[in-house]
Design a protein around this motif. Structure first.
Motif, short mmCIF file in Angstrom:
data_model
loop_
_atom_site.label_atom_id
_atom_site.label_comp_id
_atom_site.label_asym_id
_atom_site.label_seq_id
_atom_site.Cartn_x
_atom_site.Cartn_y
_atom_site.Cartn_z
N ASP A 120 -13.21 4.30 3.36
CA ASP A 120 -13.83 5.63 3.33
C ASP A 120 -13.79 5.91 4.84
N ASP A 121 -14.21 7.46 5.00
CA ASP A 121 -14.09 7.99 6.28
C ASP A 121 -15.08 7.03 7.34
N LEU A 122 -16.18 6.93 6.85
CA LEU A 122 -17.03 6.57 7.95
C LEU A 122 -16.62 5.39 8.74
N LYS A 152 -13.36 12.20 -1.33
CA LYS A 152 -14.16 11.02 -1.02
C LYS A 152 -14.77 10.13 -1.95
N TYR A 161 -13.71 4.72 9.43
CA TYR A 161 -12.96 5.35 10.37
C TYR A 161 -13.50 6.21 11.63
N LEU A 162 -14.24 6.87 11.13
CA LEU A 162 -15.24 7.62 12.25
C LEU A 162 -16.04 6.38 13.22
N LEU A 163 -16.38 5.34 12.64
CA LEU A 163 -17.23 4.43 13.41
C LEU A 163 -16.21 3.94 14.35
#
Lengths: 195, 467
Positions: free
Chosen positions: A175-177, A113, A179-181
């Motif tokens: 970053d992951d966030l 990350k 993608y998650l959102l």
């Protein structure tokens, strides 16, 4: 995050196995609200003596290693605490990749990350890399994430595994966030049905 | 239907999205936060102008930097005080329940979750702390995360996860007198090492586990991470339900009956298979203690320090030599009788009522050796109060031990409780890493009874002689 590009570097050897995150950054330096500036206390208790002077025999302090951005680490690197301060300290110092036979789970996740690539190699390759550095501390290897290979001098290419999602995130600087959102509707649906 | 393991049942019921070539989006039921690993996560939310998705699923405490001497005001260390202020500000701004210093619900994050009934079977639980594995004792899937992940869970109540493997740790038999739950996990670690569980979730099964109370089960699950395991789980049973009944956040009335009936399904089906298995005979265990700088460097209390020259693996040999040099111990030396300076009884591993009672049974009517500083640190305010109601505080104080305020204390050298260079400590905490309890400090990990017996002897001692 910056997209992860192909690069070449010398390797700083740290052969000890089970190097824990308390060694990477001792707990007393976690009293911070920042992610930056932790490179100066990276491996603090191994790197500096009682008076704060660099210990000349510690690998990170050797003049021939200055500026190297690959840490060649022992088995099970990063075990112990979940502190993300460990990869923050490593990247702040200038590391962009770590090579070992295994990494501890949480540390590995935290590294990915933060644009720090944990490269897992076979035991024989691991031993060979240490031997190469021993014979010539100036030896450089190339990290090519796109082709998932570590390129050794002389043309040998050592493949390494990485899951497709992490590879894509690193190469594109995602970053992951984000993608998650993008799944917020599905999350709402789960909350409605399952809870 | 294919038989499933406990882990698979909890995992599958929390998958929100599963797409090829991507990690799963896993829903998180309970997010515990503390002062050290959360400030940068809240800052990240602000930078992106995001809110907290489900503040009612987030609970905050302060534990790591909390001084255990005087808790009448904020910490005098300005860096610690800053972290306290920051967490207060973040919780107020985002509507998160905070049990700060001095609050009746305050304590170590992995102690208050279960104590308040927030920890429940079948839940997914995360915290920016590796010992989150503790909550798996209730049949929850609980694991530690980094600060970027804390930010992600705050923003979405979800995490990206790769499915771990399953690893059954079957414990047969019953512990003998003087042998504790801590000895089960230290013995597992001595067998499989600090990376023996990497990539797996442990499930502890067998009579050696079901005969333990909840405090003891938590001790076992707590140190799953020391083997590198993602989590450790135990199927909930009547012991679990009895523990949870009536806790402040546990379901009540008809909801309770419904919950118990659902929780009762949370066990591994007959015929389900695990990726790996190992068996331990609890009846054959002696009290265990570590001698090195990795929790896997442990031996039975009657054992001797191993010789690096007899270690065939060169990397392990080097690690052992380095550890013995740091610990200043000689190969072949018996661990019994090794002089010590400090005893620490507390932490998320062994700071619960059962641990304090066990230590008090050993210390009652005896004196701490004059060369030893003994600290007894309850894991929470509620435990401190309950212990005082039982009179355990009097036993500790009369024995010459310090009875302190709740917090992480000497498990992690960042709150003022720490060893000085060269000191030896028998500690009920979870990590014997170099400098973990203070720069240059040397840690022997053991259970609460072994720690109490060692405090009396002034040296590593076998508690079975005092029973």
């Amino acid at each position: 995050m910056e997209p992860y590009r192909k690069f070449s570097s010398r390797m700083i050897p740290l052969p000890q196995e089970n190097v824990d995150t308390d060694q990477i950054i001792p707990a007393r330096f976690l009293k911070t609200t920042e992610k930056t500036g932790l490179g100066k206390v990276l491996f603090c208790d191994w790197r500096f003596d009682e008076s704060g002077n660099p210990k000349p025999d510690f690998a990170l302090n050797r003049p021939e290693m200055a500026g190297a951005s690959i840490l060649l680490a022992g088995h099970n690197f990063g075990c112990g605490s979940s502190r993300e301060h460990a990869p923050w300290a490593l990247t702040d110092f200038g590391f962009r990749a770590l090579i070992s036979t295994t990494f501890a789970d949480i540390f590995r996740n935290n590294s990915l990350k933060n644009g720090l690539l944990p490269i897992v190699v076979e035991k024989a390759v691991h031993a060979k890399l240490f031997q190469m550095v021993k014979e010539d501390p100036g030896v450089e290897v190339t990290v090519d994430l796109e082709s998932q290979a570590l390129l050794l001098p002389g043309g040998e290419s050592v493949p390494f595994p990485i899951d497709p999602y992490s590879k894509k995130c690193l190469l594109q600087g995602l970053d992951d966030l984000g993608y998650l959102l993008s799944f917020s509707a599905k999350i709402a649906e789960h909350e409605k049905n399952a809870l | 239907m294919k038989p499933k393991t406990l882990f698979e049942k909890v995992w599958e019921s929390h998958v929100v999205v599963s797409e090829p070539d991507s990690p799963v989006v896993l829903y998180i039921d309970l997010h515990l936060i503390h002062e050290v690993t959360s400030p940068q996560a809240f800052q990240g939310l602000r930078n992106r102008r995001l809110g907290v998705h489900a503040p009612h699923r987030v609970v905050a405490t302060m534990d790591h930097i909390v001084p255990t001497g005087n808790q009448s005001g904020p910490p005098t260390d300005p860096l610690a005080a800053r972290l306290v202020k920051e967490l207060e500000k973040n919780c107020a701004e985002y509507g998160i329940s905070l049990y700060g210093i001095g609050h009746s619900n305050n304590g170590i994050v992995h102690i208050i979750g279960p104590e308040l009934g927030l920890t429940q079977p079948g839940k997914t639980i995360v915290c920016g702390d590796s010992h989150t594995s503790t909550h798996g004792a209730f049949g929850a899937l609980a694991f530690g995360i980094g600060t970027s992940e804390v930010e992600q869970v705050l923003a979405t109540q979800c995490l990206l996860q790769r499915r771990p493997g399953t690893f059954r740790v079957h414990v047969d038999g019953r512990l003998a007198a003087g042998v504790e739950a801590k000895d089960i996990i230290l013995s597992l670690l001595a067998r499989i090492g600090a990376d023996g569980g990497t990539g797996s979730v442990f499930e502890y099964t067998g009579g050696g586990i079901t005969s333990l109370n909840m405090d003891e089960r938590m001790t076992v699950c707590n140190m799953s991470i020391e083997a590198g395991a993602r989590a450790g789980m135990i199927a909930p049973d009547s012991v679990t339900f009895e523990y949870l009944a009536g806790r402040p956040f546990a379901p009540k009335g008809a909801e309770w009956d419904k919950a118990v009936s659902q929780w009762s399904q949370l066990r591994t089906d007959d015929g389900a298979s695990y990726d790996r298995e190992i068996t331990i005979d609890a009846a054959k265990l002696e009290p265990m203690i570590t001698y090195g700088t990795s929790p896997g460097m442990g031996l039975p209390i009657s054992g001797s320090i191993p010789d690096p020259d007899r270690e065939p693996d060169s990397s392990k040999k080097q690690a052992l030599s380095k550890a013995l040099s740091y610990m200043d111990l000689r190969p072949g030396q018996p661990i019994l009788g090794q002089k010590i300076d400090v005893v620490f009884i507390g932490s998320c591993t062994n700071g619960r009522m059962s641990d304090l009672r066990a230590a008090a049974r050993v210390l009652k009517g005896r004196k701490v050796n004059p060369n030893v500083r003994a600290l007894v640190v309850p894991g929470s305010r509620a435990i401190k109060n309950a212990a005082q109601v039982e009179g355990l505080d009097r036993i500790f104080i009369e024995a010459g031990a310090e009875w302190r305020e709740p917090g992480c204390s000497m498990c992690i050298a960042m709150n003022g409780d720490e060893l000085t260079p060269g000191q030896y400590c028998v500690s009920t905490s979870n990590r014997n890493f170099e400098g973990r309890q203070g720069k240059g400090g040397r840690t022997f990990l053991a259970g609460a009874m072994t720690a109490a017996a060692s405090a009396i002897e002034g040296a590593v001692a076998d508690v079975r002689k005092l029973l």
